[in-house]
Design a protein around this motif. Structure first.
Motif, PDB file in Angstrom:
ATOM      1  N   SER A 182      -4.355   2.760   5.015  1.00 23.68           N
ATOM      2  CA  SER A 182      -4.080   2.605   3.582  1.00 23.68           C
ATOM      3  C   SER A 182      -4.825   3.659   2.758  1.00 23.68           C
ATOM      4  CB  SER A 182      -4.496   1.208   3.115  1.00 23.68           C
ATOM      5  OG  SER A 182      -3.662   0.235   3.702  1.00 23.68           O
ATOM      6  N   HIS A 196      -1.525  -1.792  12.715  1.00 24.73           N
ATOM      7  CA  HIS A 196      -1.384  -1.615  11.280  1.00 24.73           C
ATOM      8  C   HIS A 196      -2.631  -0.895  10.862  1.00 24.73           C
ATOM      9  CE1 HIS A 196       1.265  -2.854   8.074  1.00 24.73           C
ATOM     10  NE2 HIS A 196       0.254  -3.120   7.288  1.00 24.73           N
ATOM     11  N   SER A 255       0.844  -1.201   0.000  1.00 21.78           N
ATOM     12  CA  SER A 255       0.000   0.000   0.000  1.00 21.78           C
ATOM     13  C   SER A 255       0.878   1.249   0.000  1.00 21.78           C
ATOM     14  CB  SER A 255      -0.915  -0.015   1.215  1.00 21.78           C
ATOM     15  OG  SER A 255      -0.176  -0.273   2.391  1.00 21.78           O
TER      16      SER A 255
HETATM   17 MG    MG Z   1       0.076  -1.934   3.983  1.00 21.39          MG
END
Ligand code: MG
Ligand code: AMP
Length: 327
Positions: A149, A233, A141
């Motif tokens: 993202s 994340h 990404s």
């Molecule tokens: Mg990523």
């Protein structure tokens, strides 16, 4: 990257220019149907190192390799019958397969693993660019490592800025979540490494066996590395907390928090109540999730309180991304 990024529309002339950048070992931010990617020649170690540098991504985090035709699968991976069945059913599309790699893929792409993650994307401009470049393209990404993202070219400009010189604008990503990743190294025992809008149930139906979750890596064993599996994340800077059931009435008690629902709560809502889709359609909710998280992150809220949708299918992918956003 010294200069501000240039954004390109998908004219034949621009695509030819960007293909030259890629063949020369450069990096280009590209539209895909999942999220925007940061692409480089997957067969060039030097080119792929530029992706890691631009993202601030640790080298232990492998990249997905993108191909434009099924003929190219054997160039980067060793396919098996299960992989070909899934490819036949879901490619081009948001499904990534993990298979043994070939010698054409440098170790930097796979974080030293003997396996490679491969996908044939559906976005027409990205496919054309892969064809013109004439090489498979590695692309994670197009965002700084760990952040939400990007699903538009503007997201890429805002978060990578001068770290990328070239951005191909192909409109807002239609899926909005990263691809589903299935590990097929043992074809009789498919493992879901990352849920996405192609669901566990759909994959299971095609293969005729259940699709399991990755087990916890055991001490001494090499973990099945998946950046998508890292605890924190896709995270906004604003703290995110998760709720199995949220009631809009609670929002009045937390006016400095953003309250994020999957569907629009009934009735008139205070300004700190948000929803992913008016009617709670999970695919539409998935498409908007990352853009909404970015907006809320810039809204000056103390905290984002998000409702977790129950159930299987696409709900699994939404819960996964919200859970990671919460770290
Ligand atoms: Mg990523
Ligand atoms: P990203 O490009 O940030 O969406 O993340 C790449 C994803 O690909 C990670 O979530 C990994 O799960 C997966 N991946 C890439 N290469 C491998 C590999 N060789 N083995 C297992 N998973 C991989």
């Amino acid at each position: 990257m010294a200069h501000a990024p240039r954004t390109y529309t998908g004219t034949p002339r621009n695509l030819a220019l960007l293909a030259r950048v890629l063949r020369g070992g450069g990096i280009v931010a590209v539209p895909t149907e999942t999220v925007y990617g940061l692409a480089a020649d997957a067969t060039s170690r030097a080119a792929c190192l530029r992706i890691f540098a631009a993202k601030g991504r640790p080298s232990s985090d492998p990249l997905i390799v993108h191909i434009a035709s099924l003929r190219d699968l054997g160039r980067v991976a060793v396919p098996n019958a299960a992989a070909l069945r899934l490819a036949g059913k879901f490619w081009p599309g948001p499904l990534t397969l993990v298979l043994p790699k070939t010698g054409a893929v440098p170790g930097v792409v796979t974080a030293g693993l003997p396996s490679v993650a491969v996908r044939m994307p559906a976005h027409p401009l990205f496919r054309r660019l892969i064809r013109l470049a004439g090489v498979p393209l590695a692309a994670p990404s197009a965002n700084p490592f760990g952040y939400v993202s990007p699903t538009t070219a503007e997201h890429v400009r805002r978060s990578l800025g001068r770290r990328v010189g070239h951005i191909l604008d192909g409109g807002a990503s239609r899926v909005g979540l990263e691809s589903t990743i299935v590990d097929l190294r043992d074809p009789g025992r498919p493992v879901l490494l990352r849920p996405g809008i192609i669901t566990r149930e759909e994959i299971s139906r095609v293969l005729g066996v259940p699709v399991r979750n990755a087990g916890r890596p055991r001490g001494g064993n090499r973990p099945r590395v998946a950046p998508g599996q890292m605890a924190r994340h896709y995270s906004p800077r604003t703290p995110v907390s998760l709720h199995a059931s949220l009631r809009p009435a609670q929002a009045a008690k937390g006016p400095r928090d953003a309250w994020l629902f999957v569907s629009k709560p009934v009735g008139r809502q205070p300004v700190n109540v948000f929803w992913l889709d008016e009617r709670g359609d999970l695919r539409r909710a998935a498409r908007r999730l990352f853009a909404v998280l970015r907006d809320l992150d810039e809204g000056g809220f103390r905290r984002i309180r998000a409702e977790l949708p129950p159930g299987t299918g696409v709900a699994e992918a939404l819960r996964d991304r919200l859970t990671r956003a919460a770290g």
